[in-house]
Design an enzyme around this catalytic site. Structure first.
Site, PDB file in Angstrom:
ATOM      1  N   GLU A  61       0.809  -1.210   0.000  1.00  0.00           N
ATOM      2  CA  GLU A  61       0.000   0.000   0.000  1.00  0.00           C
ATOM      3  C   GLU A  61       0.849   1.270   0.000  1.00  0.00           C
ATOM      4  OE1 GLU A  61      -0.637  -2.700   1.721  1.00  0.00           O
ATOM      5  OE2 GLU A  61      -2.698  -3.240   1.230  1.00  0.00           O
ATOM      6  N   HIS A 135      -8.459  -7.650  11.587  1.00  0.00           N
ATOM      7  CA  HIS A 135      -7.284  -7.479  12.425  1.00  0.00           C
ATOM      8  C   HIS A 135      -7.377  -6.167  13.190  1.00  0.00           C
ATOM      9  CE1 HIS A 135      -5.902  -4.672   9.400  1.00  0.00           C
ATOM     10  NE2 HIS A 135      -6.017  -5.600   8.503  1.00  0.00           N
TER      11      HIS A 135
END
Length: 157
Positions: A61, A135
């Site tokens: 990312e 998460h």
């Protein structure tokens, strides 16, 4: 009479129109090309516009957003897909130090014509999953970042 379409179809139609109208618009992210995106929002775009304009990026990312920053500075109009809000943290340095501040740092001479999209679900039931990215990083709040101008479509699914 108006036609009812899904949000995903509407986003696909909007991306297609932008890419047809401006050859400097390109799309990049994980699985946006051959797969058509995790929610199939980019389905068919790589086939129609080619691998140079619909780019399947690696799982990085920070690199995706950093590359988009450089492209925007060179006159392109990148559309970046970060699949889920929890995955945006690795790109946070580029978002804070480049995307949000480049126009100010350049005294208005360097606009950042880029779009960054990611899913921020209130309830996510896609594929039987009832959580965000699954998460502890889920829940990024970019709305309070100085210089960053978020636009949101919030859909409860």
């Amino acid at each position: 009479m108006s036609e009812k379409i899904t949000l995903a179809k509407g986003l696909n139609m909007g991306l297609r129109k932008a890419m047809e109208d401006d050859p400097k618009v390109l799309l990049m992210g994980e699985d946006v090309g051959k797969l058509g995106g995790v929610f199939r929002i980019t389905d068919g775009l790589q086939k129609d516009f080619g691998e140079d304009r619909v780019i399947d990026s690696p799982l990085a990312e920070s690199g995706i957003v950093g590359t988009a920053v450089g492209m925007a500075l060179r006159g392109y109009r990148p559309v970046v897909e970060i699949q889920f809000d929890g995955f945006v943290y690795p790109a946070y340095d580029q978002i804070v130090c480049q995307v949000a501040k480049m126009r100010y740092r350049s005294k208005g001479h360097s606009p950042m014509p880029m779009v960054m999209g990611h899913i921020f679900p209130l309830k996510a039931k896609q594929g039987g999953v009832l959580n965000r990215a699954g998460h502890t990083e889920a829940g990024c709040d970019l709305a309070r970042l100085a210089g960053y101008e978020p636009a949101a479509v919030i859909v409860e699914v």
